[in-house]
Design a protein around this motif. Structure first.
Motif, PDB file in Angstrom:
ATOM      1  N   SER A 506       0.823  -1.212   0.000  1.00 13.69           N
ATOM      2  CA  SER A 506       0.000   0.000   0.000  1.00 13.69           C
ATOM      3  C   SER A 506       0.857   1.262   0.000  1.00 13.69           C
ATOM      4  O   SER A 506       0.349   2.375  -0.094  1.00 13.69           O
ATOM      5  CB  SER A 506      -0.924   0.016   1.229  1.00 13.69           C
ATOM      6  N   VAL A 516       3.673  14.132  -6.200  1.00 11.75           N
ATOM      7  CA  VAL A 516       2.714  13.016  -6.317  1.00 11.75           C
ATOM      8  C   VAL A 516       1.328  13.609  -6.486  1.00 11.75           C
ATOM      9  O   VAL A 516       0.902  14.466  -5.696  1.00 11.75           O
ATOM     10  CB  VAL A 516       2.735  12.099  -5.076  1.00 11.75           C
ATOM     11  N   ILE A 517       0.624  13.162  -7.529  1.00 16.25           N
ATOM     12  CA  ILE A 517      -0.751  13.612  -7.788  1.00 16.25           C
ATOM     13  C   ILE A 517      -1.669  12.383  -7.757  1.00 16.25           C
ATOM     14  O   ILE A 517      -1.416  11.405  -8.469  1.00 16.25           O
ATOM     15  CB  ILE A 517      -0.863  14.313  -9.162  1.00 16.25           C
ATOM     16  N   GLU A 518      -2.669  12.452  -6.929  1.00 13.25           N
ATOM     17  CA  GLU A 518      -3.618  11.329  -6.881  1.00 13.25           C
ATOM     18  C   GLU A 518      -4.337  11.177  -8.223  1.00 13.25           C
ATOM     19  O   GLU A 518      -4.829  12.153  -8.794  1.00 13.25           O
ATOM     20  CB  GLU A 518      -4.651  11.561  -5.779  1.00 13.25           C
ATOM     21  N   GLN A 519      -4.361   9.963  -8.715  1.00 11.54           N
ATOM     22  CA  GLN A 519      -5.082   9.698  -9.973  1.00 11.54           C
ATOM     23  C   GLN A 519      -6.558   9.501  -9.647  1.00 11.54           C
ATOM     24  O   GLN A 519      -6.955   8.564  -8.971  1.00 11.54           O
ATOM     25  CB  GLN A 519      -4.520   8.442 -10.652  1.00 11.54           C
ATOM     26  N   ARG A 520      -7.373  10.456 -10.099  1.00 16.28           N
ATOM     27  CA  ARG A 520      -8.785  10.440  -9.739  1.00 16.28           C
ATOM     28  C   ARG A 520      -9.546   9.431 -10.608  1.00 16.28           C
ATOM     29  O   ARG A 520      -9.396   9.430 -11.840  1.00 16.28           O
ATOM     30  CB  ARG A 520      -9.412  11.816  -9.921  1.00 16.28           C
ATOM     31  N   GLN A 538      -6.545  16.301 -15.267  1.00 20.79           N
ATOM     32  CA  GLN A 538      -6.653  14.879 -15.573  1.00 20.79           C
ATOM     33  C   GLN A 538      -7.878  14.634 -16.459  1.00 20.79           C
ATOM     34  O   GLN A 538      -8.883  15.337 -16.385  1.00 20.79           O
ATOM     35  CB  GLN A 538      -6.799  14.049 -14.287  1.00 20.79           C
ATOM     36  N   GLN A 614      -2.384   1.225  -8.212  1.00 26.32           N
ATOM     37  CA  GLN A 614      -2.486   0.566  -6.921  1.00 26.32           C
ATOM     38  C   GLN A 614      -3.606  -0.471  -6.897  1.00 26.32           C
ATOM     39  O   GLN A 614      -3.508  -1.475  -6.191  1.00 26.32           O
ATOM     40  CB  GLN A 614      -2.734   1.611  -5.815  1.00 26.32           C
ATOM     41  N   ARG A 632      -7.322   2.840  -9.502  1.00 22.17           N
ATOM     42  CA  ARG A 632      -6.847   3.775  -8.477  1.00 22.17           C
ATOM     43  C   ARG A 632      -5.330   3.774  -8.493  1.00 22.17           C
ATOM     44  O   ARG A 632      -4.706   2.706  -8.629  1.00 22.17           O
ATOM     45  CB  ARG A 632      -7.367   3.365  -7.103  1.00 22.17           C
ATOM     46  N   ALA A 634      -1.616   6.736  -8.674  1.00 21.70           N
ATOM     47  CA  ALA A 634      -1.046   8.075  -8.490  1.00 21.70           C
ATOM     48  C   ALA A 634      -0.083   8.368  -9.628  1.00 21.70           C
ATOM     49  O   ALA A 634       0.538   7.461 -10.201  1.00 21.70           O
ATOM     50  CB  ALA A 634      -0.333   8.178  -7.149  1.00 21.70           C
ATOM     51  N   TYR A 635       0.000   9.673  -9.973  1.00 24.99           N
ATOM     52  CA  TYR A 635       0.991  10.143 -10.930  1.00 24.99           C
ATOM     53  C   TYR A 635       2.195  10.662 -10.149  1.00 24.99           C
ATOM     54  O   TYR A 635       2.060  11.467  -9.218  1.00 24.99           O
ATOM     55  CB  TYR A 635       0.438  11.276 -11.786  1.00 24.99           C
TER      56      TYR A 635
END
Length: 644
Positions: A506, A516-520, A538, A614, A632, A634-635
């Protein structure tokens, strides 16, 4: 005499008078129409089906649907013979009534789903009986044709009047509900039921001819029927014929078995062609209709090679998947077509009355007995089910053993589930008792006594049977495979597998990266944020197969679907080592994959972007597009110098 609108359109009083005449002429038929109406009115109530009592009204409706045309057939037969006294007439009608009562108690479609098939075959048979009952021993084919023409026109006229009457009353009902008082819409359903179960049959009965000789019947051939036959049906039959003959030539050249869809085309050509022959019968020999006469002469000649093609198509399916009642009906219709070909080509005095009479006999023959559609199909599917289990070594002392999901080929398991589902959907579960090690009667009683089931469901029997079917599938470990329903070996490449990839950790390793950008999962492509003083947003395509991170004016696209296809198809052995096995996984496979194997990277100019997945769920079909349900991740961004 000049016809006026008044001459052509019946008045309300004349229609009412005709209805009264029909009740006097056909009292038994009217009684059954009212019985059917009462049963149908009960069925349209909101609560009747959930209460568990709906099956009794369905059985009563079936009784009326069979008894109405059967009584009409007997009435026409006795009226034509004119040798039956009033007492004998009512004795015969009483015998039919007693048979109908027996039929009501014998029929039980809730316990025995095959009874629905028995009903429809019997209904078709008695409707066909109406068409020739009065002419069973009469060789006057022309009189028979005009008699049926009158019946069909009356039937179509009654249907038109019923639809118009129902639509008009519905509009009035809606107007009252909107402008005056609030109406309960269940009464609108009652109204439609009453129109089609009382008005429609009584109106039809009032138009049944009282005379049967050709000289006494109206022998006018409708001009519209002539145009419809000449310029619609027959040309359409020629189109079907040309397509099928070309396809047959293609089969001979390529030397391959026909596609299953060809059966529908051949039956379509046969149905349209035979209907055309029936419709043009009175005018086939007219001097101005020479081409119609040629069509009548050569129709069965052209049907002969198509019959061979039909048999090849049906037998191909039967040899691979066994007989279902649908395939049995196809075989029966093919046999009937062969009879028609031989009869009309070899017998010079052939009569078109043989068409409905032979269909009537066929419907009776395939309905009940060891040769019936349901009996033969049950024996075939049980045999296939046993053979499939035997091929996997899963039969002990004649009983089926549970399937080991991790050691059986998926197509085999699906075929097992398909045959099992066919039997459970169309027959009482106890037909499997001889090959199942569990006592089905005790299981059913146990489920019926389940307090939770009884509390949550009003129709305890129906739900108990549903639970019993599910229990059988679970006991054989086929419940997950049953999701795929009917299965054809030809479609083995189209079986859908559900995958769930998740990272074995995890934690996301961000070494060497700066942002780090959360991948929506549901990105808003209009929302713009900034990273390192650069705007970014995005987006993804409609199928989520490609996701995009736009940084500045540059798009970093990641084709996720192709990435996971490479994992599934190119690395099957490695993927197997990551699998998380569960006892009931069926077609859903779960994998814990190292984070390093779930990375996609792009570098454009001075910016490197990596997509770290992930968690991703998707459906996979071999040689087909991958459908991604959720993803789900991240970039991770790494700037190498000034990218502005």
């Amino acid at each position: 005499m000049k016809l006026t609108l008044k001459n052509r359109l019946p008045s309300i009083s004349s229609i009412f008078t005709e209805l009264m005449i029909s009740t006097k002429r056909f009292p038994a038929e009217c009684v059954y129409a009212l019985i059917g109406a009462f049963a149908a009115l009960q069925l349209v109530r909101d609560d009747v089906l959930d209460s568990g009592n709906g099956i009794y009204w369905i059985r009563l409706l079936m009784l009326a649907a069979i008894a109405f045309p059967l009584n009409l057939s007997i009435s026409l037969l006795l009226a034509r013979r004119k040798t039956c006294s009033l007492g004998q007439f009512w004795i015969i009608k009483s015998l039919i009534a007693m048979g109908s009562i027996v039929f009501f108690f014998v029929l039980d479609p809730e316990s025995y789903p095959q009874d629905f098939v028995h009903f429809w075959l019997l209904f078709i048979a008695v409707v066909l009986l109406v068409s020739f009952a009065a002419y069973l021993q009469d060789g006057d084919t022309l009189a028979w044709w005009h008699f049926n023409k009158i019946l069909i026109i009356r039937l179509l006229t009654g249907a038109l009047y019923s639809v118009v009457l129902g639509a008009g009353l519905s509009a009035a009902f809606a107007t009252v509900d909107k402008l005056l008082i609030e109406m309960d819409w269940v009464y609108l359903r009652y109204m439609w039921v009453f129109i089609f179960t009382v008005f429609f049959p009584l109106y039809f009965l009032s138009g049944v001819p009282k005379r049967f000789d050709a000289s006494l019947l109206i022998q006018h051939y409708p001009r519209g029927l002539k145009y419809f036959s000449q310029y619609v049906l027959i040309p359409l039959a020629f189109v079907y014929l040309m397509i099928l003959l070309v396809y047959e030539f293609k089969i001979l050249v390529q030397w391959q078995l026909p596609d299953g869809m060809v059966s529908a085309l051949i039956l379509g050509y046969s149905g349209i062609g035979i209907l055309s022959l029936l419709l043009i019968y009175p005018i086939r020999n007219n001097h101005e209709n020479a081409w119609i006469r040629s069509y009548s002469t050569y129709f069965y000649v052209f049907l002969t090679p198509l019959f061979v093609l039909l048999m090849l198509a049906v037998l191909k399916r039967v040899s691979t998947y066994g007989i279902t009642y649908q395939r049995y009906l196809l075989l029966a219709i093919a046999a009937w077509l062969l009879f028609q070909i031989i009869y009309f080509l070899a017998y010079k005095r052939a009569t078109i009355k043989a068409i409905p009479i032979s269909l009537f006999l066929l419907a009776l023959l395939i309905n009940y007995g060891p040769q019936s559609a349901m009996s033969v199909s049950l024996a075939s599917q049980k045999k296939i089910l046993l053979r499939l289990f035997e091929s996997e070594g899963l039969v002990s002392d004649g009983f089926l053993q549970p399937v080991a999901e991790d050691s059986i080929a998926v197509p085999t398991a699906v075929r097992m589930a398909s045959s099992l589902m066919y039997i459970l959907d169309n027959y009482h579960p106890e037909v499997l008792q001889s090959i199942l090690p569990i006592d089905l009667e005790k299981q059913r009683d146990r489920i019926s006594k389940d307090q939770v089931l009884a509390a949550n469901n009003t129709n305890t029997y129906r739900n108990a049977r549903y639970e019993l079917n599910n229990q059988i599938k679970r006991d054989l470990h086929l419940d997950k495979f049953a999701y795929y329903g009917r299965f054809n070996q030809d479609d083995s490449d189209l079986l859908t597998m559900s995958y769930h990839f998740k990272s074995s950790s995890s934690t996301i390793d961000i070494r060497d990266f700066q942002y780090v950008i959360e991948q929506r999962p549901y990105p808003d492509s209009t929302q713009i944020d900034t990273v390192n003083n650069l705007p970014y947003r995005q987006s993804k395509d409609a199928q989520a197969s490609t996701v995009t991170l736009r940084v500045g004016g540059v798009d970093y696209k990641f084709v996720v679907a192709e990435f996971i296809r490479q994992i599934v198809e190119k690395q099957p052995d490695q993927l197997k080592s990551y699998e998380i096995s569960t006892p009931d996984q069926g077609f859903t496979k779960q994998y814990a994959i190292p984070s390093s194997s779930l990375r996609l990277s792009q570098k454009i100019g001075q910016l490197e972007v990596m997509l770290q997945l992930q968690d991703i769920s998707f459906d996979y079909k071999k040689n087909k597009e991958i459908t991604i349900h959720s993803a789900r991740g991240a970039y991770l961004l790494k700037f190498n110098g000034d990218v502005n």
